[in-house]
Design an enzyme around this catalytic site. Sequence first.
Site, PDB file in Angstrom:
ATOM      1  N   ASP A  77      15.998  -0.970  -2.696  1.00  0.00           N
ATOM      2  CA  ASP A  77      15.101  -0.288  -3.609  1.00  0.00           C
ATOM      3  C   ASP A  77      13.952  -1.245  -3.882  1.00  0.00           C
ATOM      4  OD1 ASP A  77      13.701   0.896  -5.656  1.00  0.00           O
ATOM      5  OD2 ASP A  77      15.446   1.238  -6.945  1.00  0.00           O
ATOM      6  N   ASN A 105       3.074  -0.339   3.290  1.00  0.00           N
ATOM      7  CA  ASN A 105       2.681   1.060   3.445  1.00  0.00           C
ATOM      8  C   ASN A 105       3.391   1.979   2.458  1.00  0.00           C
ATOM      9  OD1 ASN A 105       1.383   3.273   4.849  1.00  0.00           O
ATOM     10  ND2 ASN A 105       3.372   3.724   5.761  1.00  0.00           N
ATOM     11  N   TYR A 180      -2.010   6.717 -10.310  1.00  0.00           N
ATOM     12  CA  TYR A 180      -1.830   6.312  -8.918  1.00  0.00           C
ATOM     13  C   TYR A 180      -3.088   5.623  -8.400  1.00  0.00           C
ATOM     14  CZ  TYR A 180      -1.282   6.741  -3.838  1.00  0.00           C
ATOM     15  OH  TYR A 180      -1.213   6.478  -2.493  1.00  0.00           O
ATOM     16  N   GLY A 181      -4.259   6.216  -8.674  1.00  0.00           N
ATOM     17  CA  GLY A 181      -5.521   5.621  -8.243  1.00  0.00           C
ATOM     18  C   GLY A 181      -5.762   4.257  -8.860  1.00  0.00           C
ATOM     19  N   ALA A 182      -5.397   4.095 -10.121  1.00  0.00           N
ATOM     20  CA  ALA A 182      -5.566   2.789 -10.777  1.00  0.00           C
ATOM     21  C   ALA A 182      -4.700   1.730 -10.110  1.00  0.00           C
ATOM     22  CB  ALA A 182      -5.208   2.905 -12.259  1.00  0.00           C
TER      23      ALA A 182
END
Length: 275
Positions: A77, A105, A180-182
């Site tokens: 994990d 990734n 998520y973008g931050a």
Amino acid sequence: MTPTYGTSPLPPLETLRGRRALVTGAALAERLAAVGVDVVVTGRTEHAGDSGLYGSLAEVAERIARHGVRVGTVVADLTDPEQRTGIVPSAEELLGGPIDLLVNNAAAAIYQPLADYPLHRRHLVFEANVHVPLDLVQAVLPGMLARGEGWIVNVSSATARLRQGPPFVLVPPGTAMSVYGASTAALNRLTNGLGAELLGTGVRVNGVEPRFGVLTEGADALVGELIDTAVMESMAEMVEAILALCRCSAEVAGQAMVSLDLIDHWKVPVNGTGP
């Protein structure tokens, strides 16, 4: 920041043969194996049905093994700091030597408006998308620095870019992607800093993001019904852009590149063979 692509030609794909790679997330793993790279993939789903997530390490390893390279899997994990401390040592043991290529990734994307976005979800997103890549970079760096050579590619997201406005033109799911973008913007900044720190050592650290998005199986399951697939790029395009950064020259450092722009600047064919 605006990436600098430069004009340095890429070496042929044959230069990757025999190198050792650690990949989180499986999109690139089979492509690396196809050009002769020994690969370890890591994730928490060992067998199909172990979780609700798409795919499994066993399935990926079976596909990689068909290319005749050395392949290994490390079940962990990634968001558990204790579990991920063993990933790089295990990968090096499975591959018989230090890691040449690290591709970060894997990512966590939980889409929800900011007004009620809970703290535990914010912690999870930043753990997966910021702390995991940096911890793995720190773990592979000693071996790369000792050899004076290495390639690290951090896969980011178009959501890292600021939205211009007002008025704001937001494509679905809009502001629900802000956390998520931050996190991916933070990853870009770390990539830039690492590239600057390591310039001249032979270790190349760069990032790549899609121009808009890539409709992976996971993204399709999350928001497939909300997005315009006509503007999405293919998985093959994203994979070839990552593969290019896995063999770039030492002059390419600390960049957050856009996949389709990279392909255009470096004349990278997307045909399953490469230059």
